[in-house]
Design an enzyme around this catalytic site. Structure first.
Site, PDB file in Angstrom:
ATOM      1  N   ASP A  45      30.279  60.730  65.492  1.00  0.00           N
ATOM      2  CA  ASP A  45      29.512  59.903  66.430  1.00  0.00           C
ATOM      3  C   ASP A  45      30.384  59.481  67.610  1.00  0.00           C
ATOM      4  O   ASP A  45      29.907  58.811  68.534  1.00  0.00           O
ATOM      5  CB  ASP A  45      28.844  58.705  65.730  1.00  0.00           C
ATOM      6  CG  ASP A  45      29.830  57.773  65.067  1.00  0.00           C
ATOM      7  OD1 ASP A  45      31.042  58.046  65.114  1.00  0.00           O
ATOM      8  OD2 ASP A  45      29.386  56.747  64.498  1.00  0.00           O
ATOM      9  N   SER A  46      31.655  59.921  67.605  1.00  0.00           N
ATOM     10  CA  SER A  46      32.491  59.781  68.808  1.00  0.00           C
ATOM     11  C   SER A  46      31.848  60.535  69.972  1.00  0.00           C
ATOM     12  O   SER A  46      32.244  60.351  71.125  1.00  0.00           O
ATOM     13  CB  SER A  46      33.913  60.308  68.548  1.00  0.00           C
ATOM     14  OG  SER A  46      33.871  61.600  67.978  1.00  0.00           O
ATOM     15  N   GLU A 183      41.235  55.383  59.164  1.00  0.00           N
ATOM     16  CA  GLU A 183      41.465  55.293  60.610  1.00  0.00           C
ATOM     17  C   GLU A 183      42.287  54.055  60.951  1.00  0.00           C
ATOM     18  O   GLU A 183      41.955  52.928  60.544  1.00  0.00           O
ATOM     19  CB  GLU A 183      40.111  55.255  61.348  1.00  0.00           C
ATOM     20  CG  GLU A 183      40.295  55.163  62.856  1.00  0.00           C
ATOM     21  CD  GLU A 183      39.058  55.510  63.663  1.00  0.00           C
ATOM     22  OE1 GLU A 183      38.015  55.866  63.085  1.00  0.00           O
ATOM     23  OE2 GLU A 183      39.145  55.413  64.906  1.00  0.00           O
TER      24      GLU A 183
HETATM   25  O1  KIV Z   1      33.286  60.053  65.131  1.00  0.00           O
HETATM   26  C1  KIV Z   1      34.453  60.416  64.952  1.00  0.00           C
HETATM   27  O2  KIV Z   1      35.022  61.212  65.715  1.00  0.00           O
HETATM   28  C2  KIV Z   1      35.155  59.857  63.811  1.00  0.00           C
HETATM   29  C3  KIV Z   1      36.620  60.104  63.744  1.00  0.00           C
HETATM   30  C4  KIV Z   1      37.303  59.098  64.597  1.00  0.00           C
HETATM   31  C5  KIV Z   1      37.115  60.088  62.357  1.00  0.00           C
HETATM   32  O3  KIV Z   1      34.575  59.212  63.004  1.00  0.00           O
END
Ligand code: KIV
Length: 291
Positions: A45-46, A183
């Site tokens: 969701d990044s 994280e």
């Molecule tokens: O959404 C994402 O990219 C993540 C990573 C930071 C682990 O959850």
């Protein structure tokens, strides 16, 4: 081509093999990840920040992740594709968690889903596991709780919060997750948690002791234009290469040096337009590619 399974990922930990994982949000990226032989892809969701230009992950929807997962799965026939469950797609109830995870697997084609947090999500993790859906946990900095946490800060820095993190990790393992993202936790805490779990830990900003590492596509390729996290490293400055290429293209168009003959097609027969035909004129035949 055989697809990597959650059992393969667990086996990598027991055999002491480090596990690389990277985010991808589209078909082309997934193809490139596959060519690099990376066994696990996160449709994170990044994408809220990296692809959609939001300032957090919170606005990302189940539809966003479903569509991106389907594209990634088409581009990555070998990797285990993990789809992130967006904010409020699993926190309301077990039923909603089941419904939305089901969409990520059925419509998005993902092999697993990831959700954030410990105690409050255990019931949902158990329900997903019972329904046959592979689940990845996510502890430490959980970006969907950014406002509660007061920013993107390192977590588990005191003995009490480190213990809490370990307890959550053990509960998630018991509830059935096949791996846990850690994280932004101190390396000492990540090392202690990793040593006490039988399932792999996948770190981001948590040091070298985790069983694997996950990074965001844009951060390792010089494509994070707003913010470069301290825990990340630019392995190739693709952003700079793209900038140069776009400037060269733009200059080529402005100066009329692009397209050249090599990028041009010619008509096979003489081109006679109505007005020229009426006037009895014929456009001179230009050389065709065939001669
Ligand atoms: O959404 C994402 O990219 C993540 C990573 C930071 C682990 O959850």
């Amino acid at each position: 081509m055989k697809r990597i399974t959650t059992n393969d990922i667990r086996r990598m930990k027991s055999e002491g093999q480090a596990i690389p994982m990277v985010t991808a949000y589209d078909y082309t990226a997934a193809r490139l990840v596959t060519e690099a032989g990376i066994p696990m892809i996160l449709v994170g969701d990044s994408m809220g920040q990296t692809m959609l230009g939001h300032d957090s992950t919170l606005p990302v929807t189940v539809e966003d992740i479903v569509r991106a997962s389907a594209a990634v799965v088409r581009g990555a026939p070998q990797a285990l594709v993990v789809a992130d469950m967006p904010f409020m797609s699993y926190q309301v109830s077990r039923e909603e968690a089941l419904h939305n995870a089901g969409r990520l697997v059925k419509e998005g084609g993902a092999q697993a889903v990831k959700l954030e947090g410990g105690g409050p999500v255990l019931d949902s993790v158990r329900a997903l596991d019972a329904a046959g859906i592979a689940v990845m946990g996510h502890l430490g900095l959980t970006p969907q709780s950014v406002h509660k946490l007061g920013g993107y800060r390192v977590q588990g820095t005191s003995p009490a919060t480190a213990q809490e993190l370990l307890d959550d990790a053990l509960r998630l393992q018991d509830a059935g997750v096949f791996a846990i993202v850690l994280e932004l936790v101190p390396v000492e805490v990540a090392e202690a948690v990793t040593a006490r779990l039988t399932i792999p830990t996948i770190g981001i900003g948590s040091g070298i002791a985790c069983d694997g590492q996950v990074q965001v596509w844009h951060d390792i390729l010089g494509l994070s234009l707003d913010f470069q996290p301290k825990h990340s490293k630019i392995f190739a400055d693709v952003g700079a290469t793209i900038r140069e290429a776009l400037s060269a293209y733009s200059e080529g168009v402005r100066e009329r040096t692009f397209p050249t003959e090599a990028e041009t097609v010619h008509a096979k027969d003489p081109v006679v337009l109505d007005d020229e035909a009426e006037a009895g004129g014929i456009t001179p035949l230009r050389r065709t590619r065939r001669g």
